[in-house]
Design a protein around this motif. Structure first.
Motif, short mmCIF file in Angstrom:
data_model
loop_
_atom_site.label_atom_id
_atom_site.label_comp_id
_atom_site.label_asym_id
_atom_site.label_seq_id
_atom_site.Cartn_x
_atom_site.Cartn_y
_atom_site.Cartn_z
N GLY A 152 15.38 27.99 62.70
CA GLY A 152 13.94 28.13 62.51
C GLY A 152 13.51 28.02 61.07
N TYR A 153 14.36 28.50 60.15
CA TYR A 153 13.96 28.55 58.74
C TYR A 153 13.96 27.17 58.08
CZ TYR A 153 14.34 29.04 53.72
OH TYR A 153 14.15 28.87 52.37
N LEU A 154 14.99 26.37 58.30
CA LEU A 154 15.16 25.14 57.53
C LEU A 154 14.02 24.13 57.73
CD1 LEU A 154 19.01 24.74 57.92
CD2 LEU A 154 17.75 25.23 55.82
N PRO A 155 13.55 23.86 58.96
CA PRO A 155 12.41 22.94 59.07
C PRO A 155 11.16 23.46 58.37
CG PRO A 155 13.51 23.19 61.19
CD PRO A 155 14.08 24.23 60.28
N VAL A 156 10.95 24.77 58.42
CA VAL A 156 9.80 25.35 57.72
C VAL A 156 9.97 25.20 56.21
CG1 VAL A 156 8.53 27.48 57.27
CG2 VAL A 156 9.31 26.96 59.58
N ALA A 157 11.19 25.43 55.71
CA ALA A 157 11.45 25.26 54.28
C ALA A 157 11.21 23.81 53.86
CB ALA A 157 12.90 25.66 53.97
N HIS A 158 11.60 22.87 54.71
CA HIS A 158 11.38 21.45 54.40
C HIS A 158 9.88 21.15 54.36
CE1 HIS A 158 12.85 17.06 55.19
NE2 HIS A 158 12.08 17.16 54.12
N TRP A 159 9.15 21.72 55.29
CA TRP A 159 7.70 21.50 55.32
C TRP A 159 7.05 22.04 54.05
CZ3 TRP A 159 3.31 24.62 55.30
CH2 TRP A 159 2.12 24.00 55.67
N TYR A 160 7.46 23.23 53.63
CA TYR A 160 6.89 23.81 52.41
C TYR A 160 7.31 23.01 51.18
CZ TYR A 160 4.65 28.01 54.20
OH TYR A 160 3.79 28.87 54.83
N ARG A 182 13.77 6.55 56.96
CA ARG A 182 15.12 6.01 57.12
C ARG A 182 16.11 6.74 56.20
NH1 ARG A 182 15.74 -0.38 56.89
NH2 ARG A 182 14.38 -0.04 58.70
N THR A 183 15.66 7.02 54.98
CA THR A 183 16.53 7.72 54.03
C THR A 183 16.80 9.15 54.50
OG1 THR A 183 15.57 6.42 52.23
CG2 THR A 183 16.82 8.37 51.63
N LEU A 184 15.76 9.81 54.99
CA LEU A 184 15.95 11.17 55.50
C LEU A 184 16.82 11.18 56.75
CD1 LEU A 184 12.38 12.70 55.03
CD2 LEU A 184 14.46 13.23 53.75
N LEU A 185 16.73 10.13 57.55
CA LEU A 185 17.60 10.02 58.72
C LEU A 185 19.06 9.97 58.28
CD1 LEU A 185 18.15 9.53 61.74
CD2 LEU A 185 17.78 7.08 61.31
N ILE A 192 19.73 20.85 56.85
CA ILE A 192 20.13 21.08 55.46
C ILE A 192 20.33 19.76 54.72
CG2 ILE A 192 22.11 21.81 54.05
CD1 ILE A 192 22.25 24.34 55.56
N GLY A 193 20.86 18.76 55.41
CA GLY A 193 21.01 17.45 54.78
C GLY A 193 19.68 16.88 54.35
N ARG A 194 18.69 16.95 55.23
CA ARG A 194 17.36 16.43 54.92
C ARG A 194 16.68 17.25 53.82
NH1 ARG A 194 14.53 13.55 58.85
NH2 ARG A 194 12.73 14.93 58.63
N LEU A 195 16.77 18.57 53.93
CA LEU A 195 16.14 19.44 52.94
C LEU A 195 16.77 19.24 51.56
CD1 LEU A 195 14.32 21.86 52.12
CD2 LEU A 195 16.18 23.36 52.83
N SER A 196 18.10 19.21 51.51
CA SER A 196 18.79 19.06 50.23
C SER A 196 18.45 17.73 49.58
CB SER A 196 20.30 19.18 50.43
OG SER A 196 20.64 20.42 50.98
#
Length: 312
Positions: free
Chosen positions: A48-56, A84-87, A135-139
Motif C-alpha cells: 500500500g505504501y509504495l504506490p502512494v510514495a510514487h504518487w507523492y 516504457r522506462t518505468l516498465l 520499488i523499482g519504479r519508485l527508485s
C-alpha cells in the motif's frame, strides 16, 4: 488514504492466511522464527505504501519543476520518465526482489515448483513481486528526477547568490525525497532486529538505509551546489580584480577610491559567507527530525523484540 486502506486490507488478509496455515501458532510457540511472519506482514504494508510514495514523488517533483521554472523564467516544461522506462524499471525491481529473497536464500527454492506452493507462500510470492515492481519504479523515478534537477541547474541563467528563496525548490525536492526513504526505513526497520542475527548484519542494514537517505537528500541539490560554487568563484574573482585596481589608484594618491574599496571589501566578505549548499536552518531541522523518526523506529523495534522474547 487509499494506500492506508490497501495496506490494512493486505495486512489482515495475510494474518488470516497465516492463521489458517498455522504460521501464527508456530511463531508463538517458537517453532518458527518471528522474522518470517514479520517480514511477510511488512510486505503487505509496503504494497500500500509504495504506490502512494510514487504518487507523492511525482506530485512533489512537478511542483519543484514548476517553482524552478517560475523563479528563473525557464521555457522548458517539466518532464517525467516515460511509461516504457518505468516498465523496465519495474521489471528490474521485480527480478531483483525475487532473486534476493526467494532464489539466493534457498537453492532448492519452491519458486520453481509452484505445485508445492502453500497458501502463505503464494501470498508472499505475489507480495514480493508487487513490492519489487513498485520499488523499482519508485527508485528509478527518484534518481531520474534528482538527476534531471541537476541538469536543469546547469542550464539556469546567472544566479543571484543572495536570493536564497530561488534555491528552495531544490532543497524541497531533496528533503521530500529523503522523507519517502525514511518512511520506508521506519516500516522495514524492525527487520534489522532479527533473532539470532549478529550486530554486523544489523549495522549493514542500517548503514544501507542511511546511505540511501543521504543520496535522496543530496543528489537533487548537486547541480545548484555546483552553480553556487561557480558563481561565488566568478564574482569573487571580479571583485578582487576591482579591489586590486582601486588599491593601485589609492596608492597612487587618489583618495576618492577609499570608500569604493571599503564597499568592495564588504561585498567580498558577504559573498564569501554565502553557503556552498542551498540548505537553510528550517530544511536541516526538518530532515534531522525525519531521520530521528526513522532511527527511533529501529530503537523501538529492538525494545519490543526484547520484551517479546522475555515474555516468551
Amino acid at each position: 488514504m487509499t494506500g492506508i486502506v490497501v495496506s490494512v486490507i493486505c495486512f489482515f488478509s495475510y494474518l488470516a492466511v497465516a492463521s489458517h496455515v498455522g504460521l501464527i501458532d508456530q511463531t508463538v510457540e517458537g517453532e518458527v522464527s518471528s522474522i518470517e511472519l514479520r517480514a511477510s506482514l511488512t510486505l503487505m504494508i509496503l504494497i500500500g505504501y509504495l504506490p502512494v510514495a510514487h504518487w507523492y514523488l511525482r506530485k512533489w517533483s512537478l511542483q519543484s519543476f514548476g517553482e524552478v521554472k517560475q523563479a528563473f523564467a525557464l521555457q522548458d516544461n517539466a518532464r517525467v520518465p516515460s511509461d516504457r522506462t518505468l516498465l523496465a524499471a519495474g521489471i528490474v525491481g521485480w527480478l531483483a526482489f525475487i532473486t534476493l529473497f526467494l532464489i539466493l536464500p534457498d537453492r532448492d527454492s519452491l519458486l520453481f515448483q509452484p505445485w508445492r506452493w502453500a497458501l502463505d507462500y503464494t501470498a508472499v510470492v505475489i507480495a514480493l513481486s508487487l513490492v519489487g515492481w513498485s520499488i523499482g519504479r519508485l527508485s528509478f523515478e527518484l534518481i531520474w528526477t534528482a538527476l534531471h534537477l541537476t541538469e536543469i541547474a546547469k542550464c539556469l541563467p546567472d544566479l543571484n547568490l543572495f536570493d536564497r528563496d530561488s534555491f528552495k525548490p531544490f532543497i524541497q525536492q531533496g528533503v521530500q525525497s529523503a522523507l519517502l526513504i525514511i518512511i520506508m526505513m521506519s516500516i522495514t526497520g524492525h527487520l534489522a532486529v532479527k533473532p539470532g542475527s549478529g550486530i554486523i548484519g544489523t549495522m549493514v542494514f542500517m548503514t544501507t538505509m542511511l546511505v540511501l537517505t543521504m543520496m535522496a537528500l543530496i543528489i537533487p541539490m548537486r547541480g545548484i551546489h555546483s552553480r553556487i560554487q561557480a558563481g561565488k568563484r566568478g564574482e569573487l574573482a571580479a571583485i578582487r580584480e576591482k579591489i586590486r585596481l582601486k588599491k593601485d589608484r589609492l596608492i597612487a594618491g587618489s583618495a576618492q577610491e577609499s570608500d569604493m574599496i571599503v564597499a568592495l571589501l564588504a561585498m567580498e566578505t558577504r559573498i564569501e559567507r554565502v553557503p556552498d549548499w542551498p540548505f537553510d536552518g528550517g530544511s536541516l531541522s526538518r530532515f534531522s527530525f525525519y531521520l530521528l523518526l526513522g532511527l527511533g523506529s529501529w530503537v523501538g523495534a529492538a525494545l519490543v523484540e526484547r520484551l517479546i522474547n522475555s515474555a516468551l
